[in-house]
Each structure stands twice: as C-alpha cells, then as structure tokens.
Design a protein around this motif. Structure first.
Motif: not given
Length: 183
Positions: A101-124
């Motif tokens: 949220e603070a924008g302090w992480l690299t894009e590589e880290y954020i987009n790493d598929e091992k991060r727990f936030w990948h494949n969270m489900e959202y209703y749009v």
C-alpha cells in the motif's frame, strides 16, 4: 489484572502493549529482510529510516487492535491476510500488505505468484445497462478491475446482446473482495 470475556481469559492492557512491542520487532526484521533481498529498495525510493520506524510503530498497533494478538482465532482464517498459519505469519502478511500500500515494494515482488495476494477472488459489478457481477482472480482491487476490463474485451456480440440492450456502455460500478461482500 485478568479480564474474562465470554468465559475466555483476555490479555491485560500491559500484556497487549508488550505484544505491540513484539509486533514492532517482527515487522522490523521482516522489512530488514526485504531490504537485504532488494525487494524494498529504500534508498531508490528515498524513504528515510524515521518514516519506516514511524510506519512500523503505527502498523504494529493497528495489527494488534484489529487482530487482538493470540486471542484471535487463526483457525477460522483471515482471508485478507492469505489465511496465515498463525500469529507471526499473520504479522508478516499484514506487513507485506502495508508495504505494498505504501508503494515500497518492487513490481517483481508484488507480481510474484508466490505472494499470498495472488488469485484472491473479487466481485466486480459491471454496469451494462443492467448490473452484472463477475468473479475474477486478482492480487489487488486495481488488478481485479483490469481483469474485468479484459473480460469485457472477450465478450462476444451475441453474449452482450443477451445481457443488455445496448453494448456501448461499460462502467465498473464497484469492486469487492469475495470475503468482504457478505459484510
């Protein structure tokens, strides 16, 4: 002084304050690891140590207020933190989210598929003369919106006509994580 709530022993304020101090230590070690790995490029982002320290103290208190330390029933899961295995795992995941949220992480880290936030489900909720809700897998609200827009690009003309009278309008009304939709 011990406080009982619903027959369960609760921590005193002094014990809670001690947990906040432990949270600060855990968050500091976690962030230090991110700096060592180059995933939090502190110097590139020009983030001062005092800003990091202040953030850690604030986040440690916020975590304790929200999840009540070991009193929290981790067995029930915390979907917004990737259903952590326990208290320390929850602190690390909470810190990960705050860093993102603070924008302090690299894009590589954020987009790493091992991060727990990948494949969270959202209703749009999509307005197409009528509102239609689709479920997408994403790692953030912004990514969920991008997934919904990508879905829209794949909608065929017959499918669009079946769902609405006019296919010229596409508007994202609201995006909610699946876990938050029932609240």
């Amino acid at each position: 002084m011990t406080i009982l709530t619903h027959g369960k022993e609760r921590l005193s304020q002094e014990q809670r304050d001690a947990l906040v101090q432990q949270n600060i230590a855990e968050m500091g070690m976690f962030i230090g690891g991110l700096i060592r790995e180059g995933q939090f490029p502190q110097s590139d982002l020009d983030v001062s140590s005092s800003v990091i320290s202040h953030s850690i103290m604030s986040w440690a208190k916020e975590f304790e207020d929200k999840y009540q330390g070991p009193d929290f029933d981790y067995g029930k899961g915390i979907p917004e933190l990737g259903d952590p295995a326990g208290y320390l795992d929850a602190i690390d995941n909470f810190t990960d989210l705050k860093m993102r949220e603070a924008g302090w992480l690299t894009e590589e880290y954020i987009n790493d598929e091992k991060r727990f936030w990948h494949n969270m489900e959202y209703y749009v909720d999509i307005e197409f003369r009528v509102t239609r809700t689709i479920k997408v897998k994403a790692f953030s609200k912004e990514d969920a919106i991008a997934q919904a827009e990508a879905w829209w690009e794949q909608v065929s003309l017959p499918e669009a006509i079946e769902n609405a009278d006019d296919m010229d309008e596409f508007y994202i009304k609201e995006t909610l994580r699946v876990e938050d939709a029932g609240k």
